[in-house]
Structure formats: structure tokens, C-alpha cells
Scaffold this active site. Sequence first.
Site, short mmCIF file in Angstrom:
data_model
loop_
_atom_site.label_atom_id
_atom_site.label_comp_id
_atom_site.label_asym_id
_atom_site.label_seq_id
_atom_site.Cartn_x
_atom_site.Cartn_y
_atom_site.Cartn_z
N GLU A 107 -1.85 5.65 -3.15
CA GLU A 107 -0.79 5.47 -4.17
C GLU A 107 -1.31 4.62 -5.32
O GLU A 107 -1.07 4.90 -6.50
CB GLU A 107 0.44 4.82 -3.54
CG GLU A 107 1.15 5.77 -2.57
CD GLU A 107 2.40 5.16 -1.98
OE1 GLU A 107 2.27 4.19 -1.22
OE2 GLU A 107 3.51 5.63 -2.30
N GLU A 127 2.13 7.72 6.06
CA GLU A 127 3.32 6.91 6.36
C GLU A 127 4.26 7.57 7.35
O GLU A 127 4.91 6.90 8.15
CB GLU A 127 4.08 6.60 5.06
CG GLU A 127 3.41 5.57 4.16
CD GLU A 127 2.32 6.15 3.27
OE1 GLU A 127 1.91 7.33 3.47
OE2 GLU A 127 1.85 5.43 2.37
#
Length: 712
Positions: A107, A127
Site C-alpha cells: 500500500e 490482510e
Amino acid sequence: MASADYTSHGAIAVITLDHAPVNALCLELRSGIAAGLERAWAAPEVRAIVITGAGAGTFCGGADVSEFGSPQMTAAPDLRELCTLLERSPKPVIAALNGTALGGGLELAMACHYRIALASASLGLPEVKLGLLPGAGGTQRLPRLIAPDRALSMIVSGNPVAARDLAPSALLDLVVEEGVLGAALEFAARFAPAQDAIAKDTLHARDTLKKARDRTVSLQNAEAFFDFARGAIAPLARHYPAPSKCIDAVEAAVLKPFEEGMALERALFGQLLISDESRALRHVFFATRAASKVPGISAETPVRNIRSVGIVGAGTMGGGIAMAFANAGLEVTVLDATQAALDKGLGVVRRNYESTLKKGRLSQAEFERRIGAIRGSVSYEDIAAADLAIEAVFEDLEVKRTVFERLDAVMKPRAILASNTSTLDLNRIAGFTRRPEDVVGLHFFSPANVTRLLEIVRGARTAPDVLATSLALAKQIKKIGVVSGVCDGFIGNRMLNAFFREMQLLLDVGALPQQIDRALEAFGFAMGPFRVSDLAGNDIGWAIRKRHYAEHPEQVFSRVPDRLCELGRFGQKTQAGWYDYKPGDRTAIPSDVVTNMILEESARLGLTRRAVSDEEIVERALYSLINEGARVLEEGIALRASDIDVVYIAGYGFPDFRGGPMFYADTVGLPNVLRSMRRFAQGYRGDTWAPAPLLTKLAAENRGFARWERPS
Ligand code: NAD
């Protein structure tokens, strides 16, 4: 210690993420990166910024999971704020992905303006495996940088992809086979024009910076695509809420403006963070890591070198264990008492590999290497020089005695002598040798080449370096090693025995095998206890019970499983067990023979059968595991409650989204568990429900198992 080191390379500033082992983005590192950016912005000579990772092989492993739920996680700059800071940088930021970039690491890279990657670097957003979704813009930026369907698949599966397979795309401006930092510096040099050009072109970079958020994303037939995706994960959605929220977020990336998508991502992340499932999955993540930490064993404890392995017994377990070692690149010699037994066992190994080869999950070269790594023998001389011998012969103490006396006589000094016994006393086995300090239990689970659990049984005299070697070996063969003390059944089977006994007693009062299996499978178990018994062979439990009848005549059992075995209904291998089976078909069909047998037994006992609710089945199943688990913990057989959870999840098909039996107990609340147990104690065979002293004590103090430590 975490730091973001700042160095200048002419007009280019390099910020290096340094937080061993995976450069996780803890608060200190995030603050360091923000400080580095400000320094670079303030320095007039700096024209571009490169961000890379320290150490070989890792750019950044992502958020620091140990901060989850703590104030550090949200302290400024949090990961989202840091990403915004990067994206808004007036000077171009180039991520030099020198290795793995996962979760928050990817990210962070996507918020930079450019990315240069090592071709072999693994990039992913895992995640979902912790019951979450990427919460720092990953669900909004990845679909804008690679095709949205590809992005969705990465986000929903959580599986990483090699950089070379993601290029060409807007995600990666350049992929190199080596020298990624050099390539990034060279790339950055384009933003550092010769001195005379700077004056008239100071805002050059700001105007041309590439921001993921500005890219439009398009997907034909978006509605049908997302409907299909939702349908594909529907079977899992009941127990795993994260994948469907990942889909919602990626859909917003496709259909909505960037800021709206970010707001949705943030809201969904917040919901998942406090969900029971994510809490449980995060517990399992930490529990698995904690299992390898054993008091008295440290990085300084020496380990013995294990390159070759001898396995005694070429049966179900011996063959599977041989495969586990060969798969990890070790040389194995399998020994059996007779050539016929050896040929049979090695034949099974070969057929297993052939079937994997046929399914395309193994290359021809790897198939040959693995087959070649396993040799057979009927002579102990052929294993005498091995670094490790593992015994996997019949579960009979006298047979084990012959084998261990032989191993003691032939094995080289300092070879490790291990037993795969499921229930026998390891200390007695060690006593068959003159080197009990070299003896350890290595308890594999069937199928041994697949099941991830390895119980490492520490005998009274097992040497620390033998234990340390066993823990290291577990990692080497990609197993999760959990240390157990010596007792009947060790951690896992001892608890399983209590659980099976309770489920069998429920047959006497009113339940049927198919109802119990259905209720526990709905709770999340991979398979109910009766289907498991049919798979493993009901004769195994029968043999164990016979020993229990002799050794512990006070223990209470239902007679039904013995009657089943007296009929020769051993399970799938006899095409009849708790269920009926058709030839060549593993489908479990409820059996009238078994139902009648159960009804007869209830009548013989003078019991009026009653309806048993699914809720009661689940409570009795779980609480029998938990009660025995509490004893295992208090006696020091397990080092910590979370080790028991790992054993059950990695070895017994316990649902990971429930966190394991001891975590589940804490979730329910020990006073509630105890209250139900006291109710069960009033019923049929209530004497099996005597609560473990530790459970009673913790319930009275309104505490849980998680933080309990044995008084030293
Ligand atoms: P198995 O009957 O399939 O195989 C045992 C093998 O040992 C046979 O090939 C037999 O010929 C050989 N053998 C017997 N005596 C021998 C001797 N004196 N010397 C050399 N070879 C000899 O048994 P299994 O299911 O593989 O179980 C082996 C061990 O593993 C047992 O201790 C069992 O409790 C344990 N275990 C079994 C399982 C399981 O699910 N089957 C799981 C964990 C542990």
C-alpha cells in the site's frame, strides 16, 4: 529498533526502511519515513526521493501486527496518513521494491508515484488471511494500477504474485533482475535535470507526478462480474466475513470516485477489525509464532546438523513422514521388517507422488528428485549413519523396545532417536536406550506429508539441543512444531479422547452420529468426529480404549463404539463404520444398522431417548475439549494455552475463525463454560464432567486462559 535511514545521493534522497526482520511499519518507522519526507522536501538540492528496504529480500512486510488494537496503531502518522503524505509529496517518490512488499508495504509503494521492482519480489495484500481487508488504500489503488479483476483476485485470496508476473502494468514502471536500488536511482535522475534547467522548471515534477488515485478504472459488465465474485465466495461467507467486504471495497473502486471508495474501505476495515473472526485469526497468527518459543531454548542453544534421516516402519505414517522430509530436500532411508512390507510402503509413496504429478502439481524433475531421495532397506546398517532416526512401527511397547534397542546399538553417536508414538510413554521408550538424552517424540499427524502439525514430545531427559534441533527441523520441513510434555496422548490425542468419549455417550441418550457430525461441521470443524473415526479406522480407538479399560477401569465409556468394532465396522477401509459406504466412494451414508444398534443400547441401559439440540452438542463437544485442555495446561503438558489452540487448528481441523478451543473458551467466558458443565454433571454419566481445578479457579476470578502463567 526501527528506523528510516536518510541518505543523500546528489539530488536524490534515499529513505531506507530498517526494522528487522521484515521492516514492519510500526509507529517509529512510520514517523521516521514522515520525517525523512519533510527533510527531503526542505532540502532545495533534493529533486526526487527513493524509498527502499534494508536487508536482502524484503521491502516491507506490512503493518506491525503487534500494534493491532493498541494506541500505536492509530497514532499519527497512521498508515493511511503516511500514504496520503507520500502521494501529495511535491517531489516525486519512487519505491524501489528490493523484495517482498506485502499488505501495508505494498500500500505504501502504491501511494508512491513510481515503482521499480526486483522481478522475483513477492507482492501481495494478505490482510484477508487475518480476517481484514487492506485498510490504507490498497482496495482503491490496486484496481487502478492493475486490471480490477486481477486486483480483486489478489485481495480476496490474499496470495502474493511475483513482480515479473505483474508487469507490464501501471503498478510497476520497471522490473529488473537485479540491482533494484541502482535502477531506481537511475530512474530518479530524470527528475534531477542539469543545474541550469532547475530555475525555470522547479515545478516540473509536481505537474507530471503519477498518482494512482487519478487513474480511471474500467471494467466491462461490472455488475455481472461482482455478482459472480460474490457467488464464488458465498460458501465461505458465513464464517469468513472479510472476503465479501473486500469485494464491496473493490466494487467501490470501480464504480465510485476515489475518496468515496476510501471512506468505504475505512468503514469496512473498522468493522472487520473488531469482528470475532478477525480477532480469532489474529490470535492464531500470534499463537503459531509463539509456539516456537520454548523456555530454556534460545537462539544460542546449539542445534545438531540433520541432513539424512532413517525411518523405521514403512506403513501409513512412515511413508508420509518420508515424503515430508524428501519434499524438503533431505535424504531418507525407510526401513521395514520384511521386504514385502517395505515394497508395499514404498509403492504407496510412489503412487502418491504419481497422482500429484498427474494433477500437474509437481514437475517431472521434482517428481524424480523426490522419489530418488527416498531409498528402502531391511537392514539397520543402512540407517546407522543417519543424523536422525524416526520410529513409526506398530503402537506396541514391546515392538518399540526391539526397535529402540536396535537403534541404540547401531546409530552413530549424537544421532537423534525419535518416536512417532501417539499414546505410549516416551520416557519408557527412552529408557530402552543408553542415551535417553538423544530421544524425543516427533508425533506426526496423518497424512504426514500434508498435515502441518508436529507435536514435539519432550521426555524427562531429552537434551536441550535435541529439542532445539526438533523445533528447527519442524520449520525446515514446513511444519508447525508444538512442544508437549509426556502423558497419555500428549496434548492433542489426550483431549481428543475426552471429546470422543463425550460424543459417544451422547449416542446413548438420544443423538445419532450424523446429527453430531452435522452440528459440529456447521460450527466449523472440517469433519465431525464420527466421519473422522471412519476415515482413521475405528479399530485404532478400540485398541486405545482396551488399554484404558485395563489401566483406568474407573473411566466411563459408551459401549456403542466397541459394539461397532465387534461387527467389523472399522470405517472406510471395511466400507462400513459409523456410516455405510459404497465401493470406491467416500460419501458417508447414515446407516440403519448403526441406528438400530444405538437404539438397542439405549434400551439396554433403560434410557428413554431424548431430543438433543445442536447447541447442546456443540457445547458438550467444546467443553469436553476445554476441560481436558485446562488439565493439560495446569499439569504443564502444554506450555501455554495458545499452544493447545495451535495443536487443534494445525492438526485436528478445528476452525481457525474460532481461534482454537482455549481461545473459544475465553470468548464464551469461563464462568459460562463452568455453568454449562455443572448442568451436564447433573445428567447421564455426569461424573465425566468434574471440572479441572484450573478452570474452576479462573472462572471464580473471572479470568481467561490467555494470560494465565504457571506459577514458577
Ligand atoms: P502401520 O501399521 O501402517 O505401519 C507400521 C509399519 O511398521 C508396518 O509397515 C510394519 O511392517 C512395520 N513394522 C512393524 N514392526 C516392525 C519392526 N520391528 N521393525 C521394522 N518395521 C516394523 O502403522 P501406522 O499407522 O503407520 O502407525 C505407526 C506409528 O505411528 C504408531 O506408533 C502409531 O501410533 C503412530 N501414529 C499413527 C497415526 C495414524 O493416523 N495412523 C498418526 C500418528 C501417529
